[in-house]
Structures are given as structure tokens and as C-alpha cells.
Design a protein around this motif. Structure first.
Motif, short mmCIF file in Angstrom:
data_model
loop_
_atom_site.label_atom_id
_atom_site.label_comp_id
_atom_site.label_asym_id
_atom_site.label_seq_id
_atom_site.Cartn_x
_atom_site.Cartn_y
_atom_site.Cartn_z
N UNK A 1 50.83 36.70 -27.14
CA UNK A 1 50.85 37.17 -25.76
C UNK A 1 49.53 36.88 -25.06
N UNK A 2 48.45 37.01 -25.79
CA UNK A 2 47.13 36.70 -25.21
C UNK A 2 47.08 35.23 -24.80
N UNK A 3 47.62 34.36 -25.64
CA UNK A 3 47.63 32.92 -25.36
C UNK A 3 48.46 32.61 -24.11
N UNK A 4 49.59 33.30 -23.95
CA UNK A 4 50.44 33.10 -22.76
C UNK A 4 49.65 33.43 -21.49
N UNK A 5 48.97 34.57 -21.49
CA UNK A 5 48.20 34.95 -20.30
C UNK A 5 47.07 33.95 -20.03
N UNK A 6 46.41 33.50 -21.07
CA UNK A 6 45.34 32.52 -20.90
C UNK A 6 45.88 31.21 -20.33
N UNK A 7 47.01 30.74 -20.84
CA UNK A 7 47.61 29.49 -20.34
C UNK A 7 48.07 29.62 -18.90
N UNK A 8 48.33 30.84 -18.46
CA UNK A 8 48.71 31.08 -17.07
C UNK A 8 47.49 31.17 -16.16
#
Length: 171
Positions: free
Chosen positions: A128-135
Motif C-alpha cells: 500500500x505504501x508503494x501504491x501511494x508513492x507511485x501516485x
């Protein structure tokens, strides 16, 4: 009006999506960092679905197959919104969450005119952290909450991420 990306079609979540949500929220692994256990049908029907319908929530479907992949939401409060998302396990690790979240964030800053979008997750939830960073969202802080029955990993705290409209435009 539905949102479309290269691989996804997002449309407003409706009560007709109950069966999709029962399967998604009933999956213990999907719910690992949320409740630690799958939600029973009654909870999805009486609590989760109504809560998602009170937000701006989009059901996510695969463009080519039409298969249900999950949902993404914005819980709007004034000119800010909290981002939420959940995907079926079969969709994990393929970039679908990041693709859907970028579309929702774009709509939030564009059409909805939001000034800031933020999200939070358990510090140990690297996916989930990676998703927010990619956004494009930036890490803000780690904080600790008190829980009566903490989930494994809660001792590492929660993390908050955010993105402003100005930073989104600049990115």
C-alpha cells in the motif's frame, strides 16, 4: 461518468456491487492490514457497502476481461480527501492499484478541485505504501495509535502520505 485508463475502467460503486464486495472483503489476506480477518457478508452488507456509498467510490474493472478488480475511493472533507483502495489478490503486483489510484487522484485534483489528498496505512504494509508513492504521494510521518486488539505489525505504527494539487500539477 466512468474513468478509463489504459487497462482499467472505473465506474461509480452501486448497491449492485454487493457480491463483488462480499468476495473482496471476505478474503482474509485482502483484509490483513485492515481487520486481520475477512468480513462476513452481514458486515459488508450493513456497514462496508453503505460506508463506501457515502464516499466517492469507484468499482475497478479490467478493461479487456471485464473482471472486477476492486475499488478506490475519496472520502471528501472540504477541499481535502482521504484516499482508500482495495484490490482482489489476483490483481496484486500488476500495477492495477497504482493505475486506478492515479486516475482517482487526477479526478480529485481536476474535476473535483481538491487541494490535498492523503492516505494512511500500517507501516508494515509495503504494498500500500508503494501504491501511494507511485501516485506521487509523499511520506509525511509515522504515528502510533492505541488499539484494544492490535493487528500484527501495529507496534511499528501507521504512516501518512499526502499530495497537494500544486505538487500534482508540478509532477
Amino acid at each position: 461518468m466512468p474513468l478509463e485508463t489504459k487497462r482499467l475502467r472505473l465506474r461509480a460503486l452501486t448497491p449492485d456491487d454487493l457480491e463483488h464486495l462480499v468476495a473482496l472483503h471476505g478474503d482474509r489476506e485482502v483484509m490483513t492490514f485492515i481487520t486481520g480477518a475477512g468480513e462476513p457478508r452481514e458486515v459488508v452488507e450493513t456497514q462496508s457497502l453503505p460506508a463506501l456509498l457515502r464516499r466517492r467510490t469507484w468499482a475497478i474493472f479490467h478493461m479487456a476481461t471485464g473482471g472486477f478488480l476492486g475499488w478506490a475511493s475519496l472520502r471528501i472533507q472540504g477541499d481535502e480527501a482521504e484516499l482508500g483502495y482495495r484490490l482482489v489478490r489476483a490483481a496484486w503486483g500488476q500495477g492495477y492499484a497504482s493505475e486506478a489510484v492515479r486516475a482517482v487522484v487526477g479526478l480529485g485534483f481536476g474535476e473535483l478541485g481538491l487541494a490535498r489528498i492523503w492516505g494512511q496505512t500500517m507501516a508494515v504494509n509495503s504494498g500500500s505504501r508503494r501504491v501511494m508513492e507511485k501516485a506521487g504521494m509523499a511520506y509525511l510521518r509515522t504515528f502510533h495509535l492505541e488499539w484494544d486488539d492490535p493487528l500484527p505489525g501495529a507496534e511499528h505504527g501507521e504512516v501518512a502520505y499526502a499530495l497537494t494539487r500544486a505538487d500534482w500539477r508540478a509532477g
